[in-house]
Design an enzyme around this catalytic site. Structure first.
Site, short mmCIF file in Angstrom:
data_model
loop_
_atom_site.label_atom_id
_atom_site.label_comp_id
_atom_site.label_asym_id
_atom_site.label_seq_id
_atom_site.Cartn_x
_atom_site.Cartn_y
_atom_site.Cartn_z
N ASN A 144 -4.92 0.36 -5.45
CA ASN A 144 -4.23 0.74 -4.22
C ASN A 144 -5.10 1.75 -3.46
O ASN A 144 -5.44 2.81 -3.99
CB ASN A 144 -2.87 1.33 -4.60
N SER A 198 2.38 5.45 3.34
CA SER A 198 2.78 6.74 2.78
C SER A 198 3.22 7.66 3.91
O SER A 198 2.56 7.73 4.94
CB SER A 198 1.62 7.38 2.02
N ASN A 230 8.63 13.14 -2.99
CA ASN A 230 7.26 13.61 -3.14
C ASN A 230 6.55 13.70 -1.81
O ASN A 230 6.80 12.92 -0.88
CB ASN A 230 6.47 12.73 -4.13
N LYS A 237 -2.94 7.81 -10.41
CA LYS A 237 -3.78 7.88 -9.21
C LYS A 237 -5.26 7.77 -9.52
O LYS A 237 -6.04 7.27 -8.73
CB LYS A 237 -3.51 9.18 -8.45
N ASN A 240 3.09 10.79 3.72
CA ASN A 240 2.52 12.11 3.44
C ASN A 240 1.11 12.36 3.95
O ASN A 240 0.52 13.40 3.70
CB ASN A 240 2.59 12.38 1.94
N THR A 241 0.53 11.36 4.63
CA THR A 241 -0.75 11.56 5.30
C THR A 241 -0.45 11.47 6.79
O THR A 241 0.06 10.44 7.25
CB THR A 241 -1.77 10.48 4.88
N PHE A 269 -1.80 11.86 -1.26
CA PHE A 269 -2.99 11.18 -1.81
C PHE A 269 -3.94 12.16 -2.53
O PHE A 269 -5.16 12.15 -2.30
CB PHE A 269 -3.79 10.44 -0.74
N ASN A 308 7.43 1.29 0.08
CA ASN A 308 7.04 2.64 -0.28
C ASN A 308 8.28 3.55 -0.23
O ASN A 308 9.40 3.06 -0.12
CB ASN A 308 5.96 3.13 0.71
N LYS A 350 1.11 -2.94 1.62
CA LYS A 350 2.32 -2.23 1.18
C LYS A 350 2.98 -1.57 2.38
O LYS A 350 2.33 -0.82 3.12
CB LYS A 350 1.96 -1.19 0.12
N PHE A 357 1.56 6.85 -9.85
CA PHE A 357 1.72 7.47 -11.17
C PHE A 357 0.34 7.68 -11.79
O PHE A 357 0.04 8.73 -12.34
CB PHE A 357 2.59 6.59 -12.07
#
Ligand SMILES: Cc1cc2nc3c(=O)[nH]c(=O)nc-3n(C[C@H](O)[C@H](O)[C@H](O)COP(=O)(O)O)c2cc1C
Length: 352
Positions: free
Chosen positions: A146, A182, A117, A72, A184-185, A121, A244, A215, A70
């Site tokens: 983080n 994540s 989402n 970043k 998304n990477t 990053f 996550n 995490k 939220f």
């Protein structure tokens, strides 16, 4: 005061990322509006000794924190007490600034109180974020940093990115979080393997005495997740943050087939994995539960399962700025019903 239902109707007219940027603007300005900020802190920040704990030498006034993603770039830290949060986690930040994935990359499913989402990053990079955080640290509530690797960093150099980031943020955070979960990477989740985790935490421990959490993703088999968490703890991790977002797209009908789902749809999955990890690691390390927490009952069952702290993000989109207050007040009520005098008695009570 404007009701959040009204504000939500307006915010939901915008694309989710635009709505986020509007909220960010408001929260950056809020601490400068002394009267309103003080009013909100007094209203939303629950201070009750029954909720306070010292964990790893850090003082947590209440156990509900803001989850990563939220804030970043560490631009909203000062506004977090006004939203009631007992601690906040900035990031994920990467060594170099990066734009993240193409837009649109954030989607809401209001009927499921869920979000998806694929941000990737997006952040202003460690130098700029460090500048921002230096302006507020140390703060009235604990701050976690983080950290994640840049998209362009090949796997074999990933360790270097984490090294750079630990060095950079150890003096301006109360704890650090290694994010290799994540979705998304590309290939980031591949780093969730025992060899990398051992190298990472062995290196991290030599670099800093600050507590470092791992995490994890919710999409691993239970025994794989438990083994990874045990490996991290054995190599020096101070604790585990689970979980996550999920790539289980069966949880929301007609959702996108990329990115990670969070919010209500994730609650059961996240709880189930957390519970299994806690059965193995409760009492041996610090456990933080996150994923689909938006009310006191959900938070309370995480504490009973072994969480020392909980975090939330998506729920706030649907419930608004009073959510954390309601969670904390509700926890106090549930504690009263169960005859607990302090939150520490609730933690792990299902396991005793
Ligand atoms: C838009 C968005 C961006 C996120 N970005 C990050 C991130 O940068 N780093 C991270 O560790 N988690 C990130 N998360 C995951 C959250 O921290 C959290 O683990 C997850 O959303 C589950 O909690 P929730 O159901 O309360 O949202 C993000 C979540 C959302 C919704």
């Amino acid at each position: 005061m404007l009701s959040y239902n009204f504000i939500k109707k307006i915010l939901f007219l915008f694309q989710p990322e635009t709505a986020h940027n509007i909220a960010e603007l408001g929260l950056r300005v809020l601490p400068n509006c002394r009267l309103l900020n003080n009013y909100m802190v007094n209203k939303n920040f629950v201070m009750n000794s029954k909720l306070s704990q010292e964990i790893l030498g850090i003082n947590f006034i209440n156990p509900v924190g803001l989850a990563a993603g939220f804030d970043k770039n560490a631009t909203m830290v000062k506004a977090m007490p006004a939203l009631g949060f007992g601690f906040t986690e900035i990031g994920t930040m990467t060594p170099k600034a990066q734009e993240g994935n193409p837009k649109p990359r954030m989607f809401r499913y209001p009927e499921k109180k869920s979000v998806q989402n694929a941000m990737g990053f997006n952040n202003e990079g460690s130098t700029k974020v460090l500048e921002n955080i230096k302006k507020v640290y140390p703060f009235t509530i604990p701050i976690g940093a983080n950290i994640g690797k840049n998209k362009t960093t090949p796997e074999e150099y990933a360790l270097n990115d984490y090294k750079t980031l630990i060095r950079k943020f150890e003096d301006t955070s109360d704890y650090l979080v290694i994010n290799i979960s994540s979705p998304n990477t590309p290939n980031l989740r591949d780093l969730q393997n025992e060899k990398f985790i051992t190298e990472l935490f062995t290196m991290a421990k030599e670099l800093t005495s600050k507590p470092i959490f791992l995490k994890i993703a919710p999409d691993m088999e239970v025994d794989v997740a438990i083994n990874l968490c045990k490996t991290a703890v054995d190599a020096g991790a101070a604790g585990i943050i689970a979980t996550n977002t999920t790539i289980d797209y069966s949880l929301v009908e007609n959702c996108q087939d990329f990115g990670g789902l969070s919010g209500a749809c994730l609650a059961e999955k996240s709880y189930n994995l957390f519970k299994e990890i806690a059965k193995e690691l409760y009492g041996k390390t610090i456990l933080i539960s996150v994923g689909g927490i938006a009310d006191a009952n959900e938070a309370y069952r995480r504490f009973k399962a072994g969480a020392s702290l909980v975090q939330a993000y998506s729920g706030m989109i649907f419930e608004g700025p009073s959510m954390v207050r309601k969670i904390n007040e509700g926890i106090l009520e549930l504690m009263k019903n169960d005859g607990f005098d302090n939150i520490s008695q609730v933690i792990g009570s299902d396991l005793k």
